[in-house]
Design a protein around this motif. Sequence first.
Motif, PDB file in Angstrom:
ATOM      1  N   SER A  14       4.321  -8.609  -3.741  1.00  0.00           N
ATOM      2  CA  SER A  14       2.943  -8.466  -4.209  1.00  0.00           C
ATOM      3  C   SER A  14       2.040  -9.550  -3.623  1.00  0.00           C
ATOM      4  O   SER A  14       0.878  -9.295  -3.292  1.00  0.00           O
ATOM      5  CB  SER A  14       2.878  -8.463  -5.731  1.00  0.00           C
ATOM      6  N   ILE A  15       2.550 -10.757  -3.475  1.00  0.00           N
ATOM      7  CA  ILE A  15       1.760 -11.838  -2.855  1.00  0.00           C
ATOM      8  C   ILE A  15       1.479 -11.510  -1.390  1.00  0.00           C
ATOM      9  O   ILE A  15       0.359 -11.701  -0.902  1.00  0.00           O
ATOM     10  CB  ILE A  15       2.474 -13.193  -3.006  1.00  0.00           C
ATOM     11  N   LEU A  16       2.484 -11.012  -0.671  1.00  0.00           N
ATOM     12  CA  LEU A  16       2.268 -10.632   0.727  1.00  0.00           C
ATOM     13  C   LEU A  16       1.242  -9.510   0.858  1.00  0.00           C
ATOM     14  O   LEU A  16       0.388  -9.539   1.748  1.00  0.00           O
ATOM     15  CB  LEU A  16       3.591 -10.224   1.369  1.00  0.00           C
ATOM     16  N   ALA A  17       1.287  -8.535  -0.029  1.00  0.00           N
ATOM     17  CA  ALA A  17       0.313  -7.446   0.005  1.00  0.00           C
ATOM     18  C   ALA A  17      -1.089  -7.970  -0.278  1.00  0.00           C
ATOM     19  O   ALA A  17      -2.062  -7.561   0.374  1.00  0.00           O
ATOM     20  CB  ALA A  17       0.695  -6.369  -1.014  1.00  0.00           C
ATOM     21  N   PHE A  18      -1.197  -8.878  -1.228  1.00  0.00           N
ATOM     22  CA  PHE A  18      -2.501  -9.476  -1.549  1.00  0.00           C
ATOM     23  C   PHE A  18      -3.051 -10.248  -0.356  1.00  0.00           C
ATOM     24  O   PHE A  18      -4.232 -10.102   0.000  1.00  0.00           O
ATOM     25  CB  PHE A  18      -2.355 -10.394  -2.764  1.00  0.00           C
ATOM     26  N   ILE A  22      -6.491  -9.546   1.871  1.00  0.00           N
ATOM     27  CA  ILE A  22      -7.518 -10.581   2.070  1.00  0.00           C
ATOM     28  C   ILE A  22      -7.782 -10.778   3.564  1.00  0.00           C
ATOM     29  O   ILE A  22      -8.931 -10.874   3.989  1.00  0.00           O
ATOM     30  CB  ILE A  22      -7.074 -11.918   1.422  1.00  0.00           C
ATOM     31  N   GLN A  23      -6.732 -10.817   4.367  1.00  0.00           N
ATOM     32  CA  GLN A  23      -6.889 -10.999   5.811  1.00  0.00           C
ATOM     33  C   GLN A  23      -7.659  -9.837   6.417  1.00  0.00           C
ATOM     34  O   GLN A  23      -8.526 -10.033   7.270  1.00  0.00           O
ATOM     35  CB  GLN A  23      -5.521 -11.126   6.477  1.00  0.00           C
ATOM     36  N   ARG A  24      -7.391  -8.623   5.961  1.00  0.00           N
ATOM     37  CA  ARG A  24      -8.098  -7.445   6.463  1.00  0.00           C
ATOM     38  C   ARG A  24      -9.578  -7.513   6.087  1.00  0.00           C
ATOM     39  O   ARG A  24     -10.453  -7.216   6.908  1.00  0.00           O
ATOM     40  CB  ARG A  24      -7.456  -6.187   5.877  1.00  0.00           C
ATOM     41  N   ASP A  25      -9.889  -7.952   4.869  1.00  0.00           N
ATOM     42  CA  ASP A  25     -11.276  -8.073   4.435  1.00  0.00           C
ATOM     43  C   ASP A  25     -12.018  -9.142   5.232  1.00  0.00           C
ATOM     44  O   ASP A  25     -13.181  -8.967   5.590  1.00  0.00           O
ATOM     45  CB  ASP A  25     -11.340  -8.408   2.945  1.00  0.00           C
ATOM     46  N   ILE A  26     -11.343 -10.243   5.526  1.00  0.00           N
ATOM     47  CA  ILE A  26     -11.969 -11.305   6.312  1.00  0.00           C
ATOM     48  C   ILE A  26     -12.249 -10.817   7.726  1.00  0.00           C
ATOM     49  O   ILE A  26     -13.311 -11.107   8.293  1.00  0.00           O
ATOM     50  CB  ILE A  26     -11.094 -12.570   6.308  1.00  0.00           C
ATOM     51  N   ALA A  27     -11.334 -10.064   8.304  1.00  0.00           N
ATOM     52  CA  ALA A  27     -11.554  -9.524   9.647  1.00  0.00           C
ATOM     53  C   ALA A  27     -12.741  -8.558   9.649  1.00  0.00           C
ATOM     54  O   ALA A  27     -13.543  -8.546  10.590  1.00  0.00           O
ATOM     55  CB  ALA A  27     -10.294  -8.823  10.137  1.00  0.00           C
ATOM     56  N   MET A  28     -12.870  -7.773   8.592  1.00  0.00           N
ATOM     57  CA  MET A  28     -13.988  -6.837   8.498  1.00  0.00           C
ATOM     58  C   MET A  28     -15.310  -7.594   8.365  1.00  0.00           C
ATOM     59  O   MET A  28     -16.310  -7.244   8.997  1.00  0.00           O
ATOM     60  CB  MET A  28     -13.793  -5.908   7.293  1.00  0.00           C
ATOM     61  N   LEU A  29     -15.322  -8.665   7.569  1.00  0.00           N
ATOM     62  CA  LEU A  29     -16.529  -9.476   7.429  1.00  0.00           C
ATOM     63  C   LEU A  29     -16.893 -10.149   8.751  1.00  0.00           C
ATOM     64  O   LEU A  29     -18.073 -10.253   9.100  1.00  0.00           O
ATOM     65  CB  LEU A  29     -16.335 -10.537   6.345  1.00  0.00           C
ATOM     66  N   HIS A  30     -15.899 -10.600   9.486  1.00  0.00           N
ATOM     67  CA  HIS A  30     -16.151 -11.227  10.779  1.00  0.00           C
ATOM     68  C   HIS A  30     -16.781 -10.225  11.742  1.00  0.00           C
ATOM     69  O   HIS A  30     -17.730 -10.548  12.454  1.00  0.00           O
ATOM     70  CB  HIS A  30     -14.851 -11.784  11.349  1.00  0.00           C
ATOM     71  N   ARG A  31     -16.270  -8.986  11.745  1.00  0.00           N
ATOM     72  CA  ARG A  31     -16.824  -7.951  12.614  1.00  0.00           C
ATOM     73  C   ARG A  31     -18.274  -7.638  12.218  1.00  0.00           C
ATOM     74  O   ARG A  31     -19.148  -7.539  13.075  1.00  0.00           O
ATOM     75  CB  ARG A  31     -15.970  -6.696  12.532  1.00  0.00           C
ATOM     76  N   ASP A  32     -18.529  -7.525  10.917  1.00  0.00           N
ATOM     77  CA  ASP A  32     -19.886  -7.259  10.450  1.00  0.00           C
ATOM     78  C   ASP A  32     -20.825  -8.405  10.800  1.00  0.00           C
ATOM     79  O   ASP A  32     -21.983  -8.187  11.175  1.00  0.00           O
ATOM     80  CB  ASP A  32     -19.907  -7.022   8.949  1.00  0.00           C
TER      81      ASP A  32
END
Length: 62
Positions: A14-18, A22-32
């Motif tokens: 569950s920690i790895l999934a979390f 978070i890493q995917r969301d940060i990458a999306m924010l960086h792209r935006d």
Amino acid sequence: MTPELIAIFALGISILAFLWNIQRDIAMLHRDHTDLRERMSRLEGLFEGFTQSKSTRSLSNS
């Protein structure tokens, strides 16, 4: 396997999934953020061109 060991594995997964989420969301924010920076640069260039053409027009009318 003991219940404690199963709980430790479940917690680790569950920690790895979390963290992956978070890493995917940060990458999306960086792209935006990059897209927004490019759009702002384009607008700045348009405004600079507009103000320069307006100032040359007012100088040529004098």
